[in-house]
Scaffold this active site. Structure first.
Site, PDB file in Angstrom:
ATOM      1  N   ARG A  55      36.855  35.224  50.480  1.00 27.97           N
ATOM      2  CA  ARG A  55      38.132  35.366  49.671  1.00 27.97           C
ATOM      3  C   ARG A  55      38.673  36.207  50.505  1.00 27.97           C
ATOM      4  O   ARG A  55      39.284  36.906  50.176  1.00 27.97           O
ATOM      5  CB  ARG A  55      36.931  36.670  48.748  1.00 27.97           C
ATOM      6  CG  ARG A  55      35.932  36.276  47.857  1.00 27.97           C
ATOM      7  CD  ARG A  55      35.288  37.320  46.705  1.00 27.97           C
ATOM      8  NE  ARG A  55      34.825  38.361  48.042  1.00 27.97           N
ATOM      9  CZ  ARG A  55      33.856  38.547  48.384  1.00 27.97           C
ATOM     10  NH1 ARG A  55      32.660  37.274  48.701  1.00 27.97           N
ATOM     11  NH2 ARG A  55      33.258  39.317  49.346  1.00 27.97           N
ATOM     12  N   HIS A  58      42.731  34.108  49.017  1.00 28.56           N
ATOM     13  CA  HIS A  58      43.425  34.015  47.963  1.00 28.56           C
ATOM     14  C   HIS A  58      44.249  34.966  47.567  1.00 28.56           C
ATOM     15  O   HIS A  58      44.880  35.679  47.028  1.00 28.56           O
ATOM     16  CB  HIS A  58      42.193  34.604  47.203  1.00 28.56           C
ATOM     17  CG  HIS A  58      41.679  35.349  46.797  1.00 28.56           C
ATOM     18  ND1 HIS A  58      40.816  36.389  45.476  1.00 28.56           N
ATOM     19  CD2 HIS A  58      41.208  36.018  48.226  1.00 28.56           C
ATOM     20  CE1 HIS A  58      40.801  36.952  45.922  1.00 28.56           C
ATOM     21  NE2 HIS A  58      40.157  37.451  47.328  1.00 28.56           N
ATOM     22  N   ASP A  59      44.374  36.313  49.401  1.00 26.77           N
ATOM     23  CA  ASP A  59      45.330  37.535  48.864  1.00 26.77           C
ATOM     24  C   ASP A  59      45.743  37.357  49.246  1.00 26.77           C
ATOM     25  O   ASP A  59      47.475  37.777  49.493  1.00 26.77           O
ATOM     26  CB  ASP A  59      44.904  38.553  50.673  1.00 26.77           C
ATOM     27  CG  ASP A  59      43.272  38.699  50.099  1.00 26.77           C
ATOM     28  OD1 ASP A  59      43.123  39.154  48.923  1.00 26.77           O
ATOM     29  OD2 ASP A  59      42.295  38.998  50.859  1.00 26.77           O
ATOM     30  N   ASN A 105      44.256  40.280  39.088  1.00 27.80           N
ATOM     31  CA  ASN A 105      43.988  41.395  39.933  1.00 27.80           C
ATOM     32  C   ASN A 105      44.832  41.172  41.406  1.00 27.80           C
ATOM     33  O   ASN A 105      45.316  42.353  41.449  1.00 27.80           O
ATOM     34  CB  ASN A 105      42.255  41.799  40.143  1.00 27.80           C
ATOM     35  CG  ASN A 105      42.153  42.650  40.783  1.00 27.80           C
ATOM     36  OD1 ASN A 105      42.438  43.847  40.595  1.00 27.80           O
ATOM     37  ND2 ASN A 105      41.756  43.101  42.001  1.00 27.80           N
TER      38      ASN A 105
END
Length: 148
Positions: A55, A58-59, A105
């Protein structure tokens, strides 16, 4: 990972404040896990056989992702690879619904977004990696493995 592969050495590489918190929470002598502070955008990345980015990609914008993946490619030992753990959109970007919500988000809280398997494959290929394998897990997060 340390329990599943006890002969391996594992290094958690992250920002100093994250490493400090992780060491307090996970400090166990002899578990095969080391901690190293750094910034993967500004400094050197430790050499390794496998990089696991859970993860993380995706930032960031595609430009930052490519810069990071190229640095990892250069640091990666020949025959090694990178394993991305990310939530994958369908190729048509119309789902899964939870991944679309994750992407929304990202739009609100970061610079990145969720991507489709072909988008990750293209970034990995542009960075030098090949033999990209995508595995949809049926859970919240999927896996993408690429080889140097």
């Amino acid at each position: 990972m340390a329990r599943a592969y006890p002969a391996s050495s594992i290094t958690v590489f992250d920002l100093p404040e994250v490493v400090e918190a992780a060491q307090k929470h996970y400090s166990q002598e002899g578990n095969g896990v080391a901690f190293q502070s750094g910034d993967f955008f500004r400094g050197d990345i430790p050499s390794a056989d496998l990089y696991v980015l859970a993860r993380i990609i995706h930032d960031w914008t595609e430009e930052k992702c490519l810069a990071l993946l190229k640095k990892i490619y250069e640091a990666c030992k020949p025959g090694g690879g990178v394993l991305l753990i990310e939530a994958l959109l369908f190729e048509n970007r119309r789902g899964p619904l939870m991944v679309q919500i994750f992407s929304l988000n990202m739009l609100v809280q970061a610079e990145g977004r969720e991507r489709s398997p072909s988008e990750y494959t293209n970034m990995l290929n542009k960075s030098g990696f090949h033999n990209v394998q995508v595995c949809r897990t049926g859970k919240s997060y999927d896996a993408i493995l690429a080889i140097r």
